[in-house]
Design an enzyme around this catalytic site. Structure first.
Site, PDB file in Angstrom:
ATOM      1  CE  LYS A  64      -4.052  -2.036   2.213  1.00 47.27           C
ATOM      2  NZ  LYS A  64      -5.034  -1.961   3.289  1.00 47.27           N
ATOM      3  CG  ASP A 101      -8.217   0.078   3.706  1.00 50.41           C
ATOM      4  OD1 ASP A 101      -8.957  -0.730   3.112  1.00 50.41           O
ATOM      5  OD2 ASP A 101      -6.974  -0.031   3.750  1.00 50.41           O
TER       6      ASP A 101
HETATM    7  N1  LIG Z   1     -11.134  -5.680   7.262  1.00 53.40           N
HETATM    8  C1  LIG Z   1     -10.426  -4.958   6.437  1.00 53.40           C
HETATM    9  O1  LIG Z   1     -10.883  -4.591   5.346  1.00 53.40           O
HETATM   10  C2  LIG Z   1      -9.039  -4.528   6.835  1.00 53.40           C
HETATM   11  C3  LIG Z   1      -8.390  -3.497   6.128  1.00 53.40           C
HETATM   12  C4  LIG Z   1      -7.100  -3.109   6.555  1.00 53.40           C
HETATM   13  C5  LIG Z   1      -6.494  -3.786   7.618  1.00 53.40           C
HETATM   14  N2  LIG Z   1      -7.157  -4.797   8.253  1.00 53.40           N
HETATM   15  C6  LIG Z   1      -6.539  -5.504   9.390  1.00 53.40           C
HETATM   16  O2  LIG Z   1      -6.080  -4.560  10.329  1.00 53.40           O
HETATM   17  C7  LIG Z   1      -4.925  -5.065  11.014  1.00 53.40           C
HETATM   18  C8  LIG Z   1      -3.808  -4.028  10.986  1.00 53.40           C
HETATM   19  O3  LIG Z   1      -3.390  -3.814   9.636  1.00 53.40           O
HETATM   20  P1  LIG Z   1      -2.205  -2.780   9.285  1.00 53.40           P
HETATM   21  O4  LIG Z   1      -2.130  -2.709   7.814  1.00 53.40           O
HETATM   22  O5  LIG Z   1      -2.363  -1.519  10.076  1.00 53.40           O
HETATM   23  O6  LIG Z   1      -0.933  -3.556   9.856  1.00 53.40           O
HETATM   24  P2  LIG Z   1       0.508  -2.947  10.258  1.00 53.40           P
HETATM   25  O7  LIG Z   1       0.757  -1.671   9.548  1.00 53.40           O
HETATM   26  O8  LIG Z   1       1.458  -4.073  10.093  1.00 53.40           O
HETATM   27  O9  LIG Z   1       0.367  -2.600  11.832  1.00 53.40           O
HETATM   28  C9  LIG Z   1       0.221  -3.627  12.764  1.00 53.40           C
HETATM   29  C10 LIG Z   1      -0.138  -3.040  14.114  1.00 53.40           C
HETATM   30  O10 LIG Z   1      -0.405  -4.138  15.012  1.00 53.40           O
HETATM   31  C11 LIG Z   1       0.422  -3.997  16.170  1.00 53.40           C
HETATM   32  N3  LIG Z   1       0.698  -5.353  16.689  1.00 53.40           N
HETATM   33  C12 LIG Z   1       1.147  -6.418  15.982  1.00 53.40           C
HETATM   34  N4  LIG Z   1       1.218  -7.517  16.780  1.00 53.40           N
HETATM   35  C13 LIG Z   1       0.808  -7.117  18.012  1.00 53.40           C
HETATM   36  C14 LIG Z   1       0.658  -7.789  19.260  1.00 53.40           C
HETATM   37  N5  LIG Z   1       0.954  -9.096  19.386  1.00 53.40           N
HETATM   38  N6  LIG Z   1       0.192  -7.086  20.320  1.00 53.40           N
HETATM   39  C15 LIG Z   1      -0.121  -5.770  20.189  1.00 53.40           C
HETATM   40  N7  LIG Z   1       0.018  -5.084  19.038  1.00 53.40           N
HETATM   41  C16 LIG Z   1       0.466  -5.752  17.959  1.00 53.40           C
HETATM   42  C17 LIG Z   1       1.636  -3.242  15.709  1.00 53.40           C
HETATM   43  O11 LIG Z   1       2.247  -2.636  16.837  1.00 53.40           O
HETATM   44  P3  LIG Z   1       3.779  -2.102  16.779  1.00 53.40           P
HETATM   45  O12 LIG Z   1       3.713  -0.779  16.079  1.00 53.40           O
HETATM   46  O13 LIG Z   1       4.171  -2.005  18.200  1.00 53.40           O
HETATM   47  O14 LIG Z   1       4.552  -3.146  15.996  1.00 53.40           O
HETATM   48  C18 LIG Z   1       0.976  -2.226  14.760  1.00 53.40           C
HETATM   49  O15 LIG Z   1       0.392  -1.151  15.465  1.00 53.40           O
HETATM   50  C19 LIG Z   1      -4.570  -6.363  10.327  1.00 53.40           C
HETATM   51  O16 LIG Z   1      -5.067  -7.423  11.117  1.00 53.40           O
HETATM   52  C20 LIG Z   1      -5.294  -6.293   8.995  1.00 53.40           C
HETATM   53  O17 LIG Z   1      -5.652  -7.588   8.521  1.00 53.40           O
HETATM   54  C21 LIG Z   1      -8.411  -5.170   7.886  1.00 53.40           C
END
Ligand SMILES: NC(=O)c1ccc[n+]([C@@H]2O[C@H](COP(=O)([O-])OP(=O)(O)OC[C@H]3O[C@@H](n4cnc5c(N)ncnc54)[C@H](OP(=O)(O)O)[C@@H]3O)[C@@H](O)[C@H]2O)c1
Length: 274
Positions: A64, A101
């Site tokens: 992205k 999103d």
């Molecule tokens: N339904 C939908 O259409 C949709 C759309 C977009 C995203 N999503 C979902 O949203 C989630 C986040 O996506 P993203 O793109 O923002 O991912 P990302 O940029 O990789 O960010 C991941 C986030 O999760 C935190 N994290 C990871 N493992 C953790 C744990 N064990 N305990 C606490 N915090 C943890 C990270 O914290 P740190 O910064 O400390 O590493 C970071 O804030 C994903 O599950 C994705 O599948 C869904």
């Protein structure tokens, strides 16, 4: 026939081809939509190759931010999000990037689930790309406050700083939060690892707090289980956000807004079958 794809790596699991096929059937639009596995080090080449013929594309993990850098022009919301999930080839052959999103999440919350945002106290867990995409549309609904809590607090602080001109948004660590809120959005990827962010049970007031996990799975995620056990007023997963962000992309490309309800019902049936 107009060609569309979703870029990602991995991409085999993507539900986007099914969603857009159902949207096309429903609206009578004539298009093809497929997955395209882009090599991790060659997304740009892959995208330019596709757009010699293609009309539009969705972009998912991990491309992205790269898609954002690739575009000739950006919509204001994509500019603000710093990430692009929808690419469109314009009539002059240039590529425009958008980010649907945030609009998808807000529509799922407010229209599908009937969750009120104005004047409410909202807690967002996580500070990654997804949060960057949803802060502006959430703040546009004028909540009383938005707290962004993250394991790495500096990332939450950075986001709060970038968005605080748009509304009352502050950063926090997980351990500092105890007062109940109206809405908790889990935007961490902790559920992927079967984990729950370390947050206090007292954040959920039974019968009042709505809880939303951006993740979805066949079985309730750890966050959804936690919320249900505490008597949350609503327990929601991210399947509706997925359908709504796709509908917004479809609207950008085709100028027709599909009805997401039957598509979401089909996605739910397929997810339950596994
Ligand atoms: N339904 C939908 O259409 C949709 C759309 C977009 C995203 N999503 C979902 O949203 C989630 C986040 O996506 P993203 O793109 O923002 O991912 P990302 O940029 O990789 O960010 C991941 C986030 O999760 C935190 N994290 C990871 N493992 C953790 C744990 N064990 N305990 C606490 N915090 C943890 C990270 O914290 P740190 O910064 O400390 O590493 C970071 O804030 C994903 O599950 C994705 O599948 C869904």
């Amino acid at each position: 026939m107009d060609q569309y794809v979703v870029f990602g790596n991995p991409i085999g699991h993507s539900k986007s081809p099914l969603i857009h096929r159902l949207f096309a059937e429903q609206t009578g639009e004539y298009l093809e939509y497929a997955t395209l596995l882009a090599p991790l080090d060659a997304f740009s080449d892959c995208a330019w190759g596709f757009f010699k013929q293609g009309s539009g594309a969705n972009v998912t993990v991990p491309f992205k931010e790269e898609a954002y850098r690739l575009c000739d022009s950006l919509t204001p919301r994509a500019q603000r999000a710093g990430a692009v999930n929808t690419l469109s080839k314009l009539e002059d052959g240039t590529l425009q990037g958008d980010n649907t999103d945030g609009a998808g999440l807000v529509r799922d919350l407010t229209v599908n689930a009937g969750v009120e945002l104005a004047g409410k106290r909202i807690l967002i867990l996580g500070a990654g790309g997804a949060v960057r995409g949803v802060l502006e549309p959430l703040l546009a609904h004028q909540p009383q406050s938005v707290v962004v809590a993250n394991r790495t607090v500096e990332k939450a602080e950075q986001l709060a700083h970038e968005f605080d001109e748009l509304g009352p948004v502050v950063a926090s660590g997980f351990a500092w939060l105890h007062e109940p809120v109206d809405l908790i959005i889990n935007a961490t990827s902790a559920s992927l690892a079967g984990e729950l962010p370390p947050i206090a049970d007292s954040l959920v007031e039974a019968g009042r707090t709505a809880c939303y996990d951006m993740m979805y799975a066949k079985a309730p995620t750890p966050f959804c289980q936690w919320a249900a056990n505490l008597g949350a007023a609503k327990v929601l997963d991210g399947l509706g956000m997925l359908a709504e962000q796709a509908a917004e992309a479809f609207f950008i490309w085709r100028g027709v807004r599909p009805d997401t309800a039957p598509v979401l019902a089909e996605l739910r049936r397929q997810l339950a079958r596994g």
